[in-house]
Every structure is written in C-alpha cells, then in structure tokens.
Enzyme design. Structure first.
Site, short mmCIF file in Angstrom:
data_model
loop_
_atom_site.label_atom_id
_atom_site.label_comp_id
_atom_site.label_asym_id
_atom_site.label_seq_id
_atom_site.Cartn_x
_atom_site.Cartn_y
_atom_site.Cartn_z
N GLU A 135 -11.66 -12.19 11.72
CA GLU A 135 -12.28 -12.38 10.40
C GLU A 135 -12.14 -13.83 9.93
OE1 GLU A 135 -12.49 -7.94 8.64
OE2 GLU A 135 -10.57 -8.89 8.28
N VAL A 145 15.83 -7.71 -2.25
CA VAL A 145 16.90 -6.84 -1.76
C VAL A 145 17.63 -7.51 -0.61
CG1 VAL A 145 17.39 -4.64 -0.64
CG2 VAL A 145 15.76 -4.75 -2.53
N PHE A 175 0.83 -1.21 0.00
CA PHE A 175 0.00 0.00 0.00
C PHE A 175 0.86 1.26 0.00
CE2 PHE A 175 -3.25 -2.92 1.83
CZ PHE A 175 -4.23 -2.70 0.89
N GLN A 198 -4.32 2.18 5.91
CA GLN A 198 -4.53 3.63 5.86
C GLN A 198 -3.27 4.45 6.17
OE1 GLN A 198 -6.41 6.15 4.87
NE2 GLN A 198 -7.48 4.56 3.73
#
Lengths: 434, 434
Positions: A174, A83, A18, A323
C-alpha cells in the site's frame, strides 16, 4: 493509581487498540469494573496509517480519543500509563504512574516492528507502527525532495529520490502504491525544477510473491498493478544490511537510498513478568488457550496481535490483523461475563471475513472467503469497508471528503513538514516513536 | 542555492505568511524571477491556531503547502531555508542552505512572541505562534488533566486545572473562550472521575480593557461573554514572574498554575544584517516608507508584521494582523512591477476592513468601519469571513465540517496527545518550537 474500589471484580485491560477497545465496549455497564491503560490517549486506525505517511490523510482523522469512545460507561476508568511489569504473584500491574491490583488482566498490547534482531536495520530504517512514526515518514519524504533540489551531486540526488520498502505485505504494497501515485500526480507539480521521473520506488520481498497471506491471484494482480504504477518489485531478495545509505542483500543487488521503510514484520509487544520462555511462541506472541487464557493462568488473558491461539485451521495462530483482534475482544467480553457469573466459557472461533489491499486509484485486490476479485470494484469495496470501520461520524466524514477530493484532484494535500525529521535525527535516523 | 539565472530581475521573498504569499501570488508570471524562502514548507492560518490548541481543528486544515499555492508559476522557486543574515553590501541572502544574490529583497518574516525581555516568562510560559507550539499546548492541556487524576495533593490538582492566559488581545480572549467551552461541554464527559467544575480560566490584562485595539463596546461585550462562560478577567494586572508554578503580579495577586500561555505581545522577527538600530522602531519592527522600502535602501522592502510604516492615521504603524500584511503584499507587487518597468511607485494606503474576535458559540464581537455589533450574528459573520479566508477548497470544507459537527455535538474531537509535551520537557518547559 487512584482507582476507586468497586463491588464488582476489576478487569484491567492493557492496550486500547482494536482488541482492547472491542473488549472494553462489550464490557460497558456489565457487572465488572473496567480499567483501560494505554500509552496514548487515542485509538488509532492502523490500516490507514500509510495514507498519513504519504500525505493523503491528516493524522487526526485516523485517531480517536479513547475517553470519547468509552464516554458514559459506568465504573470505567482510563489511565494514560506505560506498563512496566506484571506482578502475577500478587495480581498487580506496575506502571509508570503507580501500581494497580487486578482480578482479571487482559493483555491487548498489540505488536511492534520486528527487525529480527538486525540492530543496524533498526537504527537506520523508518518504521510505521505509530502515528508519530507515520508523520516522521511524511516529513522525511518531503525533506528528501527539498534536499534533492539543493545538491549538485547526482548520486546523492538519486539516493534522496530512491525509496526502498522492505517487506511485501499489505503495508509495504500500500505504501509503494501511494508513493507511486505521489510520483505521478503530485510531486512533478510541486517540484518543477527537479526531474521527478528519476524518483524510484523499490519494493523488496524475501519470499516468491508479495501479499503472501492472500490468494495467489491477489499476489499476481497486486504485482501487476504495482509494476503498472512504476514500482520495481524484487522477489526472493533478502535485505542484509543498511548503513543509512547503501542496502546490501543476499545477492549482488544493492540499493543506494536515503529512505528505507521497514514493513517486513511485526512481533508481539511483550510486558515484563509475562515473558517467560514457556509462554512465548514465535514472533514474541503469548500462548493462549481457546478462551484466550494465557497458559498457566486462570485470570490472565491475551487478545489481538499478542495472542497466539493455535487451532486446526490456524496452526500458527490467527493473522496479526484488525479482524481477529476485534473478534478476540468481543468473545473475551462474553467469557469474562460468564466467568464472573460462574458460567462455563465458550471457545473462540475465528470468522474469516477475508482480506484486502489497495494499490492505487481504482486498483485493489479483495479475497473474500468464497469470492476473489480485483480492480475498480475491489477498490470501492476497500474504501467502503475502511470508511465504515473508522470510529466516529466526524472521522468518517473527513476521510470521505479527503478521498473524494484526492480522487477528483489527483492530489494529496497534507504534504506538510510540521515536525522536521532530519534536523532532529541528523545522520543516524532512529526509530524512536517520539 | 541552486537557482537558475533568469533574464528577469530576481525578487527574493523571505517568509510565506500572509504578506509573502500575497506578494508572490501577485508577482506570478510577471517580468520577475521570484524566489520564496521559508523555514516551513507550509503557510499557516494564524487566526485559527487557538482552535488547534484547544482540539477544535486538526493542524493540517489550517496549514497549506506553499508549493501548492504557487504551482504553475513560471520562473518561481521555493526553498525550505532558514535565513541567517542579509549581506546588503553584496545584495546577498545567507541561509543555512547556501547564499543567494538578489535584485530586490522583501522581508516578510512576520513576528514572534514578545516576552519583553523577561527570560523567566520565556522559559516557563507556552507561546502560540507556530503550529508545533499550538500542538504543544493541546498536548499539555490534556496531559494536565490526565495528571490531575493521579494526584491526591489538592494544591497540585488545582495547579494542574488552573489555566492562566497572559494578555487580553484577540488571541488571549479567543483561547480563554475556547478553554471555557471545553470546561463546559467536553471535559466533564471525558473525566467523570474528576471535578471539572474546579477548573479555572484566568485571563490577565495589563490595561484597563481587553481587546484594546477594538471599540470600547467590543471590549465590554467580550468581557461580558467571557464572564458568562466562567472566565475570570483580571484587568490592570501586570504579570511579573512565573517560576513554572506560581505567577506573581504587580499587586498581591498570585496564581498557582501549571499552564501559563503568553499572548501578551509580538515583536518583529528581525534578520541579521538588517537590524541596525537606525532601522528599528518599537517592537523590533523595521521602518519603511510609504512604498514599503526599508529606510536607506532602494531595493529592500519589508511587508506585513515586520514593517513599520507610519502615516497620519497610523502613527505607530499598521496593526500586526493579516489584513495589513495582505494589503502590503499586493501593493508591493504592483510597485515592484512598476520599478522593473521604470514607472513611478504608488504609496500604500491601508483600507481598514474592521476587526473581530470570537469568544464562544454564538458569541463574537465585530467592529466594521461604520457598524459595530456582537452576539449570534457577529459569530456567523466571524465564521463566514474566516472560512472564506482559508486557502484551498479542501481546507475550507474540512473546517466547515468540523465546525458544524462541533456546533451540533458540543464537541471538540481532536483531543489527542500525539506528541507528548511534558515527558519531553520535564520540569522546565521551553518555548522551542520543535
């Protein structure tokens, strides 16, 4: 690494999650050359991974090719690379595919499962941080049921049908809810010759409430929903060990389970060369200032889960969620553009948009900054927000179609053992992601 | 194998492909107990596998859980099993999960890739008979392009961008077309720093025309379509060897290619205990009479690809395709019901519904028994027939949505390297299906 020279300074971003994607998108066609490195050629939408693990969605609809996200960006290069080290003295990234000089380096490496040093748990538990891992869980659940049909040993059958989730955060909650729905609507039809009522779902939480980053009300509601779905919620229980069959805890409580899924914590995915103790905060996150600059460096930044930015409101850094990562990425893009233009930098301010978790059909909890609610409406809000957040029109459409179908038919069709898990891993399960 | 006794005779079906599923569905809730065994817990729709290999469809939408197909069948049992041997003397199936007595046994084991004894080809070529194999091809194509970006060696880059398909049957032709469309519309956008025009697609056919099971006109049209798409079609060329880099042929022609996909033939997937030479016809198929009875046995049958049923119209058995398999399965169901009821058996008569192949957007060839055509209309017919043939409403809807999207956007979004192929297989590729 064959990257052409550019008249612009080079920004190397490690990680296409994200944070990395948000940054790269905002740097598109600005006065910088962008090189994005990732171990995978796709971005994945982690919040829906539990639905892949439980057969509700196909993996391809929550993954999106990174090259496609960034098509038609000038002076942009993606490389599939692992990396190995950062050479901060010479401003170089050292990867399996070669070395690369940077002007600005951004660590957006995200996080990995944190077993808190418990090697036995790491060896024997399933983790769910990558798509292959989620597919392994999907395979294992189904393989367990197939195996349960074959045994006459009652204890073994019980162990195969006993699912234990360690960690009562959003992922554990969940997953527990999704497993409970499989138990209710899908598995009895698939396994008429098995007494699926005997399937157990145990959610173990070390603290005194689940979803402890959300409001007390959300915790309470989520627990109610889970219990209604038949999940056993164990609070104030700390898992101590798991030998592949028996889970021991800090009390007399033990569980006999062939499937333990570890969702109890994450830690920053560090890179050699930027892992000096002075840089590292709790959970292996890298200390950054309010401009996302890694302490002691002017041209190295960290964003997303790996970044540990302390402020008055967040004395322990921002939550390791989508977020903050997206907001870090966007803000850093503006700051890098400022830096190149020799303008002053703007400090990061986190805009909390709230958080939410879904437990099952018509059952979700939503905490908005000024309004907290749960139930059917929360569930629709949860679906709406997640649908909109998916990248790509086609993924949105396919996920929507799957959800409508699953809702109407009480079904989860992706119960396919495409790559068997057990056969390859025999007795000792590993957490390797391949 | 924990299968309860039944008052009905037990029919054991090995294989959940087109033939096995057609049979099991027709035997649903009749006066027999049905036990279906398969190595996988899903049925897969082989005709669309090439679209999985080329990123046009996700694997889950061409696979369907076998348990779901046969939900709500009485006295029906599915077991995930790898059959090791048939003990015809004692009427027993011996599998990795145990033994099982049968009253009637049906071999519906299908076919596997036929390398005609060439071990080097088998070791170094990719095959495409299973979903994991198709996903391996998808990964390899994309890994090749990622690697092509890294090398300065022109020959190596050429080898990585040179794709060779051995075998000009429907699978080879459809794959060649799909690769050509990737070259045209997808890869140049994904790899702006690579000269994708240099990508080569070579289709090698040993005979003097491609699609040689179809009409001459279809062969001609398909070749025209392929050439228009930039595929090099080599006829009358026989591949002799492939060391992982260089393909040698029966002429001076050689190809330097990192990716050779073998679609040149299939052979029956035999099972020990029913592989005596007297039973076996060409391509390892099992000789059956007009009732699908294996020669010399009253209670053992073979259907689908593995069955070799000779008739006046088909002196070499029926084509190894979905249609004969489905028709065998349905007819055998009727005959098993007759057998149980002590009624006479009806001989199998193949109803040829025609055949078709797609080459690319708006380009397909269709041979109906009395009408042959090609082009845009053929392409729509091809799509319509394949959509309708998929099992399950949701799979139909998802595939339809993908096709509409791909058509409008000239795209194939499933270009994800979920399980890398090269890293695991290093220098020597294997054809293992895991």
């Amino acid at each position: 690494m064959n990257i052409p020279r550019s008249s612009f300074p080079r920004v190397v971003i490690i990680g296409g999650g994200f944070a990395g994607i948000a940054l790269a998108k905002k740097l598109r066609n600005k006065s910088v050359q962008v090189v994005l490195l990732d171990k995978h050629n796709y971005h994945n939408f982690q919040p829906l991974m539990y639905q892949v693990a439980t057969g509700g969605l196909e993996p391809d609809s929550i993954a999106y090719p990174i090259r496609k996200v960034l098509q038609e960006s000038n002076d942009f290069y993606f490389r599939l690379a692992d990396v190995k080290e950062i050479d901060t003295k010479n401003n170089k990234v050292i990867a399996d595919i070669g070395e690369l000089r940077y002007d600005y380096l951004v660590l957006a490496t995200g996080s990995k499962t944190n077993f808190f040093g418990n090697k036995e748990m790491e060896r024997n538990c399933m983790a769910m941080k990558t798509i292959p891992q989620s597919l392994n869980i999907r395979s294992l659940i189904l393989e367990n049921f197939e195996q349960a049909l074959l045994t006459n040993d009652i204890e073994e059958r019980h162990s195969l049908m006993n699912f234990v989730l360690v960690g009562g955060g959003p992922t554990g909650v969940e997953l527990a809810g999704a497993l409970a729905e499989m138990k209710k609507a899908v598995l009895p039809k698939d396994y008429p010759d098995l007494d699926v009522r005997k399937m157990e779902i145990n959610l173990i939480q070390s603290g005194d409430r689940i979803l402890n980053t959300m409001s007390e009300n959300a915790s309470k509601k989520a627990e109610e929903f889970l219990i209604k779905l038949g999940v056993s919620v164990w609070k104030n229980v700390r898992v101590m060990g798991y030998d592949g069959r028996i889970i021991t805890t800090n009390s007399d409580l033990t569980f006999d389970s062939a499937t333990v899924i570890w969702t109890a914590g994450v830690q920053g995915a560090l890179v050699n060369g930027l892992s000096a103790e002075s840089l590292i905060a709790r959970a292996d996150r890298i200390k950054v200032n309010e401009f996302n600059q890694v302490v002691g460096y002017k041209n190295i930044f960290a964003i997303g889960d790996i970044a540990y930015m302390v402020s008055e409101d967040f004395p322990q850094g921002h939550p390791m969620m989508a977020q903050p990562a997206i907001q870090h990425g966007r803000q850093l893009a503006a700051n890098i553009i400022n830096l190149v233009a020799k303008k002053p930098l703007s400090p990061f301010v986190y805009k909390d948009k709230g958080s939410m978790a879904t437990i099952g059909r018509n059952k979700a909890v939503v905490d908005l900054p000024h309004y907290k609610f749960s139930g059917v409406f929360a569930w629709f809000v949860w679906m709406f927000v997640h649908l909109l957040s998916l990248i790509g029109f086609k993924n949105k459409a396919v996920v929507f179609l799957n959800w409508v179908y699953n809702y109407i038919r009480f079904d989860r069709e992706a119960r396919l053992i495409i790559r068997p898990y057990k056969k390859k891993h025999q007795v000792n399960f590993t957490t390797d992601e391949i």
